[in-house]
Design a protein around this motif. Structure first.
Motif, PDB file in Angstrom:
ATOM      1  N   MET A   1      16.297  -7.055 -20.140  1.00  9.12           N
ATOM      2  CA  MET A   1      15.939  -5.999 -19.213  1.00  9.12           C
ATOM      3  C   MET A   1      16.524  -6.311 -17.843  1.00  9.12           C
ATOM      4  N   THR A   2      17.071  -5.311 -17.206  1.00  2.99           N
ATOM      5  CA  THR A   2      17.614  -5.490 -15.872  1.00  2.99           C
ATOM      6  C   THR A   2      16.533  -5.238 -14.829  1.00  2.99           C
ATOM      7  N   ASN A   3      16.718  -5.843 -13.676  1.00  7.09           N
ATOM      8  CA  ASN A   3      15.795  -5.607 -12.568  1.00  7.09           C
ATOM      9  C   ASN A   3      15.987  -4.197 -12.043  1.00  7.09           C
ATOM     10  N   ARG A   4      14.922  -3.600 -11.617  1.00  8.66           N
ATOM     11  CA  ARG A   4      14.968  -2.252 -11.058  1.00  8.66           C
ATOM     12  C   ARG A   4      14.720  -2.324  -9.559  1.00  8.66           C
ATOM     13  N   ILE A   5      14.904  -1.203  -8.904  1.00 12.32           N
ATOM     14  CA  ILE A   5      14.778  -1.166  -7.449  1.00 12.32           C
ATOM     15  C   ILE A   5      13.364  -1.521  -6.989  1.00 12.32           C
ATOM     16  N   ASP A   6      13.289  -1.997  -5.773  1.00 13.19           N
ATOM     17  CA  ASP A   6      12.036  -2.339  -5.107  1.00 13.19           C
ATOM     18  C   ASP A   6      11.944  -1.430  -3.885  1.00 13.19           C
ATOM     19  N   ILE A   7      10.987  -0.517  -3.901  1.00 11.78           N
ATOM     20  CA  ILE A   7      10.879   0.474  -2.828  1.00 11.78           C
ATOM     21  C   ILE A   7      10.766  -0.181  -1.446  1.00 11.78           C
ATOM     22  N   SER A   8      10.101  -1.320  -1.371  1.00  7.07           N
ATOM     23  CA  SER A   8       9.941  -1.974  -0.063  1.00  7.07           C
ATOM     24  C   SER A   8      11.269  -2.480   0.481  1.00  7.07           C
ATOM     25  N   GLN A   9      12.222  -2.730  -0.417  1.00 10.91           N
ATOM     26  CA  GLN A   9      13.535  -3.209  -0.001  1.00 10.91           C
ATOM     27  C   GLN A   9      14.529  -2.071   0.205  1.00 10.91           C
ATOM     28  N   THR A  10      14.523  -1.104  -0.698  1.00 11.77           N
ATOM     29  CA  THR A  10      15.541  -0.050  -0.635  1.00 11.77           C
ATOM     30  C   THR A  10      15.177   1.094   0.299  1.00 11.77           C
ATOM     31  N   GLN A  11      13.894   1.428   0.374  1.00 10.14           N
ATOM     32  CA  GLN A  11      13.446   2.539   1.206  1.00 10.14           C
ATOM     33  C   GLN A  11      12.095   2.216   1.849  1.00 10.14           C
ATOM     34  N   PRO A  12      12.068   1.302   2.803  1.00  9.62           N
ATOM     35  CA  PRO A  12      10.795   0.925   3.423  1.00  9.62           C
ATOM     36  C   PRO A  12      10.081   2.106   4.087  1.00  9.62           C
ATOM     37  N   ALA A  13      10.823   3.092   4.561  1.00  7.91           N
ATOM     38  CA  ALA A  13      10.182   4.266   5.169  1.00  7.91           C
ATOM     39  C   ALA A  13       9.419   5.081   4.126  1.00  7.91           C
ATOM     40  N   ALA A  14       9.941   5.126   2.907  1.00  6.57           N
ATOM     41  CA  ALA A  14       9.245   5.829   1.827  1.00  6.57           C
ATOM     42  C   ALA A  14       7.941   5.110   1.492  1.00  6.57           C
ATOM     43  N   LEU A  15       8.000   3.789   1.418  1.00  8.00           N
ATOM     44  CA  LEU A  15       6.790   3.011   1.166  1.00  8.00           C
ATOM     45  C   LEU A  15       5.786   3.213   2.293  1.00  8.00           C
ATOM     46  N   ALA A  16       6.259   3.234   3.530  1.00  7.12           N
ATOM     47  CA  ALA A  16       5.368   3.451   4.678  1.00  7.12           C
ATOM     48  C   ALA A  16       4.694   4.818   4.593  1.00  7.12           C
ATOM     49  N   ALA A  17       5.435   5.820   4.151  1.00  2.82           N
ATOM     50  CA  ALA A  17       4.859   7.159   4.013  1.00  2.82           C
ATOM     51  C   ALA A  17       3.769   7.167   2.942  1.00  2.82           C
ATOM     52  N   MET A  18       4.034   6.508   1.811  1.00  5.76           N
ATOM     53  CA  MET A  18       3.025   6.433   0.757  1.00  5.76           C
ATOM     54  C   MET A  18       1.808   5.650   1.231  1.00  5.76           C
ATOM     55  N   MET A  19       2.037   4.593   1.967  1.00  8.83           N
ATOM     56  CA  MET A  19       0.926   3.791   2.475  1.00  8.83           C
ATOM     57  C   MET A  19       0.107   4.564   3.517  1.00  8.83           C
ATOM     58  N   SER A  20       0.736   5.471   4.217  1.00  5.55           N
ATOM     59  CA  SER A  20       0.014   6.316   5.161  1.00  5.55           C
ATOM     60  C   SER A  20      -1.018   7.167   4.429  1.00  5.55           C
ATOM     61  N   VAL A  21      -0.641   7.708   3.289  1.00  5.20           N
ATOM     62  CA  VAL A  21      -1.588   8.486   2.473  1.00  5.20           C
ATOM     63  C   VAL A  21      -2.682   7.556   1.949  1.00  5.20           C
ATOM     64  N   GLU A  22      -2.319   6.351   1.545  1.00  2.88           N
ATOM     65  CA  GLU A  22      -3.314   5.377   1.079  1.00  2.88           C
ATOM     66  C   GLU A  22      -4.331   5.055   2.180  1.00  2.88           C
ATOM     67  N   HIS A  23      -3.870   4.916   3.416  1.00  7.73           N
ATOM     68  CA  HIS A  23      -4.790   4.648   4.532  1.00  7.73           C
ATOM     69  C   HIS A  23      -5.740   5.826   4.738  1.00  7.73           C
ATOM     70  N   TYR A  24      -5.221   7.036   4.627  1.00  3.16           N
ATOM     71  CA  TYR A  24      -6.074   8.227   4.703  1.00  3.16           C
ATOM     72  C   TYR A  24      -7.133   8.170   3.604  1.00  3.16           C
ATOM     73  N   LEU A  25      -6.699   7.914   2.354  1.00  5.76           N
ATOM     74  CA  LEU A  25      -7.619   7.897   1.225  1.00  5.76           C
ATOM     75  C   LEU A  25      -8.684   6.815   1.364  1.00  5.76           C
ATOM     76  N   ALA A  26      -8.333   5.684   1.943  1.00  8.31           N
ATOM     77  CA  ALA A  26      -9.297   4.597   2.138  1.00  8.31           C
ATOM     78  C   ALA A  26     -10.421   5.008   3.085  1.00  8.31           C
ATOM     79  N   GLU A  27     -10.145   5.945   3.970  1.00  6.64           N
ATOM     80  CA  GLU A  27     -11.127   6.383   4.967  1.00  6.64           C
ATOM     81  C   GLU A  27     -11.930   7.604   4.533  1.00  6.64           C
ATOM     82  N   THR A  28     -11.647   8.162   3.373  1.00 12.35           N
ATOM     83  CA  THR A  28     -12.354   9.362   2.941  1.00 12.35           C
ATOM     84  C   THR A  28     -13.785   9.031   2.525  1.00 12.35           C
ATOM     85  N   THR A  29     -14.597  10.072   2.410  1.00 12.25           N
ATOM     86  CA  THR A  29     -16.001   9.906   2.031  1.00 12.25           C
ATOM     87  C   THR A  29     -16.221   9.983   0.527  1.00 12.25           C
TER      88      THR A  29
END
Length: 148
Positions: A1-29
């Motif tokens: 099996m070959t290694n696949r892309i790592d979002i934190s390395q190839t598109q850190p802004a995309a990971l940051a955007a996803m993590m922004s939604v995660e931070h929102y979800l962590a604060e929900t009721t």
């Protein structure tokens, strides 16, 4: 099996955007137990071993009984889930399988009645987000640590 892309390395802004939604979800009721049931159920449907591992471990840490976790895949037949959990699991199934028939009016209405607009929106966002993570983890063949 070959290694696949790592979002934190190839598109850190995309990971940051996803993590922004995660931070929102962590604060929900929306109760944490419901969040984890959503994550586990969607991950089972999407066959995402990485996310199943992470979220079953988290569910155990927050006190969801093992017996209930064993029954998530057959929640419709299990007596272990209350009315709200059943409704949230139905919501999760229908949104995750959106191409089948979409979110039915009956599931939407029942979810709205039991959760209200705010928590229903939060539950829907949780389903949407775990589906995004599942798709990324499956596509990149992310692996969790093997058990000892």
């Amino acid at each position: 099996m070959t290694n696949r892309i790592d979002i934190s390395q190839t598109q850190p802004a995309a990971l940051a955007a996803m993590m922004s939604v995660e931070h929102y979800l962590a604060e929900t009721t929306l109760p944490t137990e419901l969040k984890e049931l959503i994550k586990i159920r969607a991950s089972m449907i999407n066959q995402c071993a990485y996310c199943i591992q992470i979220h079953t471990e988290m569910a155990l840490k927050i006190g969801i009984p093992q017996q209930k976790l064993f029954a998530v895949s057959a929640w419709k037949e299990s007596p272990l889930f209350n009315c709200i959990e059943r409704t949230v699991l139905a919501l999760t199934d229908e949104i995750t399988h959106v191409s089948h028939a979409g979110l039915s009016d009956s599931t939407y209405q029942k979810s709205l009645e039991l959760l209200g607009e705010e928590k229903l929106t939060q539950a829907m966002m949780q389903v949407i987000m775990i589906n995004a993570w599942n798709r990324f983890a499956v596509a990149t063949k992310m692996k969790h640590q093997e058990a000892d």
